[in-house]
Each structure stands twice: as C-alpha cells, then as structure tokens.
Design an enzyme around this catalytic site. Structure first.
Site, PDB file in Angstrom:
ATOM      1  N   ARG A  36      93.547  -5.107  98.070  1.00 51.10           N
ATOM      2  CA  ARG A  36      94.401  -5.153  96.876  1.00 51.10           C
ATOM      3  C   ARG A  36      95.400  -3.994  96.844  1.00 51.10           C
ATOM      4  O   ARG A  36      96.478  -4.125  96.303  1.00 51.10           O
ATOM      5  CB  ARG A  36      93.527  -5.095  95.608  1.00 51.10           C
ATOM      6  CG  ARG A  36      92.668  -6.334  95.419  1.00 51.10           C
ATOM      7  CD  ARG A  36      91.594  -6.110  94.378  1.00 51.10           C
ATOM      8  NE  ARG A  36      90.715  -5.009  94.766  1.00 51.10           N
ATOM      9  CZ  ARG A  36      89.699  -4.569  94.051  1.00 51.10           C
ATOM     10  NH1 ARG A  36      89.446  -5.117  92.889  1.00 51.10           N
ATOM     11  NH2 ARG A  36      88.954  -3.569  94.484  1.00 51.10           N
ATOM     12  N   VAL A  63      90.241 -10.935  97.247  1.00 55.49           N
ATOM     13  CA  VAL A  63      89.442 -12.001  97.867  1.00 55.49           C
ATOM     14  C   VAL A  63      88.706 -12.859  96.833  1.00 55.49           C
ATOM     15  O   VAL A  63      88.215 -13.938  97.157  1.00 55.49           O
ATOM     16  CB  VAL A  63      88.428 -11.456  98.915  1.00 55.49           C
ATOM     17  CG1 VAL A  63      89.142 -10.809 100.095  1.00 55.49           C
ATOM     18  CG2 VAL A  63      87.415 -10.498  98.285  1.00 55.49           C
ATOM     19  N   ASN A  89      84.693  -7.869 105.325  1.00 59.02           N
ATOM     20  CA  ASN A  89      84.177  -6.537 104.981  1.00 59.02           C
ATOM     21  C   ASN A  89      84.340  -6.199 103.500  1.00 59.02           C
ATOM     22  O   ASN A  89      83.553  -5.423 102.961  1.00 59.02           O
ATOM     23  CB  ASN A  89      84.914  -5.505 105.856  1.00 59.02           C
ATOM     24  CG  ASN A  89      84.791  -4.098 105.312  1.00 59.02           C
ATOM     25  OD1 ASN A  89      83.751  -3.460 105.445  1.00 59.02           O
ATOM     26  ND2 ASN A  89      85.853  -3.610 104.666  1.00 59.02           N
ATOM     27  N   SER A 142      74.334  -5.547 104.934  1.00 62.24           N
ATOM     28  CA  SER A 142      73.820  -4.226 104.538  1.00 62.24           C
ATOM     29  C   SER A 142      72.315  -4.217 104.707  1.00 62.24           C
ATOM     30  O   SER A 142      71.677  -5.275 104.704  1.00 62.24           O
ATOM     31  CB  SER A 142      74.149  -3.980 103.058  1.00 62.24           C
ATOM     32  OG  SER A 142      73.521  -2.805 102.590  1.00 62.24           O
ATOM     33  N   TYR A 155      73.490  -6.158  93.468  1.00 66.90           N
ATOM     34  CA  TYR A 155      74.149  -5.840  94.744  1.00 66.90           C
ATOM     35  C   TYR A 155      73.306  -6.354  95.914  1.00 66.90           C
ATOM     36  O   TYR A 155      73.823  -6.997  96.830  1.00 66.90           O
ATOM     37  CB  TYR A 155      74.371  -4.320  94.870  1.00 66.90           C
ATOM     38  CG  TYR A 155      74.989  -3.946  96.202  1.00 66.90           C
ATOM     39  CD1 TYR A 155      76.315  -4.250  96.485  1.00 66.90           C
ATOM     40  CD2 TYR A 155      74.223  -3.322  97.193  1.00 66.90           C
ATOM     41  CE1 TYR A 155      76.871  -3.941  97.727  1.00 66.90           C
ATOM     42  CE2 TYR A 155      74.772  -3.011  98.429  1.00 66.90           C
ATOM     43  CZ  TYR A 155      76.099  -3.325  98.694  1.00 66.90           C
ATOM     44  OH  TYR A 155      76.636  -3.026  99.929  1.00 66.90           O
ATOM     45  N   GLY A 186      72.995   0.883 107.033  1.00 67.94           N
ATOM     46  CA  GLY A 186      72.373   1.660 105.968  1.00 67.94           C
ATOM     47  C   GLY A 186      73.458   2.504 105.312  1.00 67.94           C
ATOM     48  O   GLY A 186      74.619   2.074 105.248  1.00 67.94           O
ATOM     49  N   VAL A 188      76.444   4.667 104.425  1.00 63.62           N
ATOM     50  CA  VAL A 188      77.689   5.081 105.080  1.00 63.62           C
ATOM     51  C   VAL A 188      78.512   5.873 104.059  1.00 63.62           C
ATOM     52  O   VAL A 188      78.683   5.404 102.924  1.00 63.62           O
ATOM     53  CB  VAL A 188      78.544   3.863 105.516  1.00 63.62           C
ATOM     54  CG1 VAL A 188      79.674   4.302 106.448  1.00 63.62           C
ATOM     55  CG2 VAL A 188      77.703   2.759 106.135  1.00 63.62           C
ATOM     56  N   GLU A 191      84.122   5.330 100.109  1.00 58.43           N
ATOM     57  CA  GLU A 191      84.387   5.359  98.664  1.00 58.43           C
ATOM     58  C   GLU A 191      83.396   4.483  97.888  1.00 58.43           C
ATOM     59  O   GLU A 191      83.515   4.310  96.673  1.00 58.43           O
ATOM     60  CB  GLU A 191      85.819   4.882  98.404  1.00 58.43           C
ATOM     61  CG  GLU A 191      86.849   5.841  98.960  1.00 58.43           C
ATOM     62  CD  GLU A 191      88.275   5.301  98.898  1.00 58.43           C
ATOM     63  OE1 GLU A 191      88.545   4.352  98.146  1.00 58.43           O
ATOM     64  OE2 GLU A 191      89.120   5.836  99.635  1.00 58.43           O
TER      65      GLU A 191
HETATM   66  P1  NDP Z   1      84.934   1.327 100.254  1.00 56.97           P
HETATM   67  O1  NDP Z   1      84.866   1.358  98.757  1.00 56.97           O
HETATM   68  O2  NDP Z   1      85.312   2.565 100.963  1.00 56.97           O
HETATM   69  O3  NDP Z   1      85.870   0.126 100.730  1.00 56.97           O
HETATM   70  C1  NDP Z   1      85.770  -1.136 100.144  1.00 56.97           C
HETATM   71  C2  NDP Z   1      86.948  -1.978 100.558  1.00 56.97           C
HETATM   72  O4  NDP Z   1      86.798  -3.291  99.981  1.00 56.97           O
HETATM   73  C3  NDP Z   1      88.264  -1.404 100.081  1.00 56.97           C
HETATM   74  O5  NDP Z   1      89.202  -1.516 101.105  1.00 56.97           O
HETATM   75  C4  NDP Z   1      88.636  -2.319  98.909  1.00 56.97           C
HETATM   76  O6  NDP Z   1      90.055  -2.449  98.852  1.00 56.97           O
HETATM   77  C5  NDP Z   1      88.026  -3.636  99.369  1.00 56.97           C
HETATM   78  N1  NDP Z   1      87.839  -4.561  98.246  1.00 56.97           N
HETATM   79  C6  NDP Z   1      87.013  -4.414  97.190  1.00 56.97           C
HETATM   80  N2  NDP Z   1      87.164  -5.448  96.342  1.00 56.97           N
HETATM   81  C7  NDP Z   1      88.107  -6.248  96.891  1.00 56.97           C
HETATM   82  C8  NDP Z   1      88.730  -7.462  96.483  1.00 56.97           C
HETATM   83  N3  NDP Z   1      88.391  -8.069  95.335  1.00 56.97           N
HETATM   84  N4  NDP Z   1      89.669  -8.019  97.285  1.00 56.97           N
HETATM   85  C9  NDP Z   1      90.011  -7.418  98.448  1.00 56.97           C
HETATM   86  N5  NDP Z   1      89.477  -6.269  98.881  1.00 56.97           N
HETATM   87  C10 NDP Z   1      88.542  -5.696  98.108  1.00 56.97           C
HETATM   88  O7  NDP Z   1      83.460   0.840 100.702  1.00 56.97           O
HETATM   89  P2  NDP Z   1      82.824   0.567 102.149  1.00 56.97           P
HETATM   90  O8  NDP Z   1      83.817   0.737 103.221  1.00 56.97           O
HETATM   91  O9  NDP Z   1      81.563   1.328 102.200  1.00 56.97           O
HETATM   92  O10 NDP Z   1      82.439  -0.979 101.995  1.00 56.97           O
HETATM   93  C11 NDP Z   1      82.825  -1.973 102.911  1.00 56.97           C
HETATM   94  C12 NDP Z   1      81.703  -2.984 103.036  1.00 56.97           C
HETATM   95  O11 NDP Z   1      80.557  -2.354 103.595  1.00 56.97           O
HETATM   96  C13 NDP Z   1      81.232  -3.602 101.726  1.00 56.97           C
HETATM   97  O12 NDP Z   1      81.004  -4.985 101.921  1.00 56.97           O
HETATM   98  C14 NDP Z   1      79.931  -2.877 101.442  1.00 56.97           C
HETATM   99  O13 NDP Z   1      79.060  -3.657 100.665  1.00 56.97           O
HETATM  100  C15 NDP Z   1      79.416  -2.696 102.847  1.00 56.97           C
HETATM  101  N6  NDP Z   1      78.410  -1.665 103.048  1.00 56.97           N
HETATM  102  C16 NDP Z   1      78.644  -0.368 102.677  1.00 56.97           C
HETATM  103  C17 NDP Z   1      77.675   0.588 102.892  1.00 56.97           C
HETATM  104  C18 NDP Z   1      77.832   1.992 102.463  1.00 56.97           C
HETATM  105  O14 NDP Z   1      76.815   2.735 102.380  1.00 56.97           O
HETATM  106  N7  NDP Z   1      79.037   2.478 102.200  1.00 56.97           N
HETATM  107  C19 NDP Z   1      76.412   0.239 103.570  1.00 56.97           C
HETATM  108  C20 NDP Z   1      76.285  -1.142 103.901  1.00 56.97           C
HETATM  109  C21 NDP Z   1      77.256  -2.041 103.673  1.00 56.97           C
HETATM  110  P3  NDP Z   1      90.947  -2.525  97.530  1.00 56.97           P
HETATM  111  O15 NDP Z   1      90.238  -1.759  96.453  1.00 56.97           O
HETATM  112  O16 NDP Z   1      92.245  -1.930  97.964  1.00 56.97           O
HETATM  113  O17 NDP Z   1      91.063  -3.997  97.235  1.00 56.97           O
HETATM  114  C1  8X3 Z   2      75.249  -0.098 100.735  1.00 51.98           C
HETATM  115  C2  8X3 Z   2      74.103   0.752 101.145  1.00 51.98           C
HETATM  116  O1  8X3 Z   2      71.768   1.507 100.506  1.00 51.98           O
HETATM  117  O2  8X3 Z   2      73.478   1.660  98.789  1.00 51.98           O
HETATM  118  O3  8X3 Z   2      75.103  -1.406 101.159  1.00 51.98           O
HETATM  119  O4  8X3 Z   2      72.586  -0.449  99.412  1.00 51.98           O
HETATM  120  S1  8X3 Z   2      72.932   0.858  99.893  1.00 51.98           S
END
Ligand code: NDP
Ligand code: 8X3
Length: 256
Positions: A36, A63, A89, A142, A155, A186, A188, A191
């Site tokens: 976005r 999305v 993602n 995840s 979640y 796990g 990461v 943000e």
């Molecule tokens: P961030 O918050 O750093 O990034 C999330 C991304 O998702 C951003 O680029 C955001 O972009 C995008 N996003 C969120 N909502 C929307 C939407 N409605 N439409 C389009 N894009 C969207 O988090 P992560 O990089 O950590 O997360 C990425 C993925 O990894 C997620 O699916 C998360 O569940 C998963 N994950 C994360 C873990 C962690 O510990 N961080 C562990 C396991 C899985 P924008 O706001 O610009 O739209």
């Molecule tokens: C994000 C990692 O452990 O917060 O999927 O669920 S956790």
C-alpha cells in the site's frame, strides 16, 4: 536459474518482503513490487535498479481489496504478465489480547489480509501459471501456523489457515508444473511488532531483546532457496527459527 524471471512480491515495502525483493534482484529477476505504501516501493525500485540493474514494476495495492487485486493483475502491461514466482508475503498482526477481549476490527484486518488477501492474489495469478504450465507460489506462513500462543489466537488461526491453503494448493495443482512452497519463520525482527502494537516502539522493541531473532534476509534466503531448485524439485516447506527459539513457548533468553 532466476535471471529475467518475473517475481511478484506482496508486502514488498518492509521487512521480509523487502528483503525478498533484494535477493531476487541480486539474482537478476524482474520484480513486481506490491504494497500500500507507494513511496516506499518507489524507493526500493530505484534502489534495486541502481544496485542490481533489474527492472521493477510497482503496484500500489491493498491485497484485501479483491477487485483491486483482479484489476492490478489483469491490467499488467504485456511485458509483466507472465509471472513466474508469486511470493504471498503481505501480512500483519493486531494486538495480543485474549480472544474474548480483543478488538474485532483487528480480527477483520488479520483475516482479510493474511488469509483472504493471499487467496485473492493466488486466485488472480495462478490461472496464468496453470495455462503456461509453469510457476511457483511461495507462501509466507509462520511458526504461528503450527503452534498457538496466548493472545495470538486470531493471528495464529490465519497462519494455520495459510498452512491449509498451501497444502490444498499443492493438491489442486498436482499434475501441473506449478510448484507450491511455504516458508514458516519464527521470530523475525521487522516492523511486525510495531504494527501489532500500533506504533508503540517501546513495547515492540521488548519483543526482540531476549535473544537474537531472525533477520528478514535470513527468511529471504530461504525463499530464494525454494525458488532456485530445478523444476522437478519442490521444497514443500521450510520451518526456520532463531537458534534460541525452540518453540513459540520455549526460548533461551541469552540477551543480545
Ligand atoms: P512488516 O510489518 O515489516 O511488513 C509487512 C508487509 O506487509 C509490509 O510491506 C506491508 O506493506 C504489507 N501489508 C500489510 N497489509 C497489507 C495489505 N492490506 N495490502 C498489501 N500489503 C500489505 O512485517 P514482516 O515483514 O515481519 O511480515 C511479512 C510476513 O511475514 C507476514 O505475512 C507475517 O505474518 C509473516 N511473519 C512474520 C514474522 C515475524 O516475526 N516478523 C514471523 C513469521 C511470519 P504496506 O503497509 O505498505 O501495505
Ligand atoms: C510472527 C511470529 O511468533 O509472533 O508470525 O507469531 S509470532
């Protein structure tokens, strides 16, 4: 192997998605960057074009909006239509509350983004892959798709659902050459917690202080590993954890 392949990455404006964009660019792939926050995508597009000399196409896209997703994919310019790799993602978490106390709007956001958003993207992109009889869908799941923790029920439910959809996709695409993988990390440091706690930096920071978490690049390299296998190999799933995190419940707090 990945040179000139078209990789569409959702959630490319931050964290894991951004890191995925950089590793695919390093391998010479052409990138469709979706999220976005358009200005972040434009910055990333310039960064990888300057550094790796690859072409990018940027999609300002939510999305959750099924019609916008369909229009974005059907409206891709001809040179960008034949998507080879879809990295689903985009995702988020809202709050860490008991299921009977949490904010219902946050539940909608998580379900609409993590599950339905992944479905809308997949529904729009996979038919082209089937028609061309090649392609690769890589879903970011995840550890929360395998275990549940207090305050994380919604979640975790979305990530359990992603796991089910991933498995279902593999069954439904069997007989085509379209591969389906999931990369399940796990903790990461991204943000993610800042979004979960609605901008509370102090609370978000506390999540990552007990041990060295994964870095977004660690996850991106796992995604790349899936994509870079030869066509007869499908890495079905990768579960990737910080060394100090044995499970969502058990971690060794060595500090950082
Ligand atoms: P961030 O918050 O750093 O990034 C999330 C991304 O998702 C951003 O680029 C955001 O972009 C995008 N996003 C969120 N909502 C929307 C939407 N409605 N439409 C389009 N894009 C969207 O988090 P992560 O990089 O950590 O997360 C990425 C993925 O990894 C997620 O699916 C998360 O569940 C998963 N994950 C994360 C873990 C962690 O510990 N961080 C562990 C396991 C899985 P924008 O706001 O610009 O739209
Ligand atoms: C994000 C990692 O452990 O917060 O999927 O669920 S956790």
């Amino acid at each position: 192997m990945l040179k000139n392949k078209i990789a569409l990455i959702t959630g490319a404006s931050a964290g894991i998605g951004r890191a995925c964009a950089r590793v695919f660019a390093r391998e010479g792939s052409r990138l469709i960057l979706a999220a976005r926050r358009l200005n972040r995508l434009l910055e990333l597009s310039k960064e990888v074009s300057d550094e790796f000399g690859v072409d990018c196409h940027v999609l300002e896209l939510d999305v959750r909006d099924r019609e916008a997703v369909e229009a974005a994919i059907s409206g891709l310019p001809p040179a960008w239509k034949e998507i080879d790799i879809l990295v689903n993602n985009a995702g988020l978490s809202r709050g860490l509350d008991k299921v009977h106390e949490g904010e219902p709007s946050g539940y909608d956001e998580m379900i609409d983004t993590n599950l339905k958003g992944l479905l809308w993207m997949s529904r729009a992109v996979i038919p082209g892959m089937v028609k061309r009889d090649k392609g690769h869908v890589i879903n970011i799941g995840s550890i929360a798709g395998r275990q549940v923790y207090p305050g994380g029920s919604v979640y975790c439910a979305t990530k359990h659902a992603v796991r089910a959809v991933t498995e279902g996709m593999r069954l439904d695409l069997n007989g085509t050459r379209v591969r389906v993988s999931s990369v399940d990390p796990g903790m990461v440091e991204t943000e993610f917690s800042l979004v979960r706690f609605r901008g509370d930096k102090e609370r978000a920071g506390r999540v990552y202080r007990d041990f060295p978490p994964l870095e977004p690049e660690d996850v991106a390299e796992a995604v790349l590993f899936c994509a870079a296998r030869p066509p007869h190999v499908n890495v079905q799933e990768i579960l990737l954890m910080p060394t100090d995190q044995a499970s969502v419940h058990i971690s060794y707090k060595r500090g950082r």
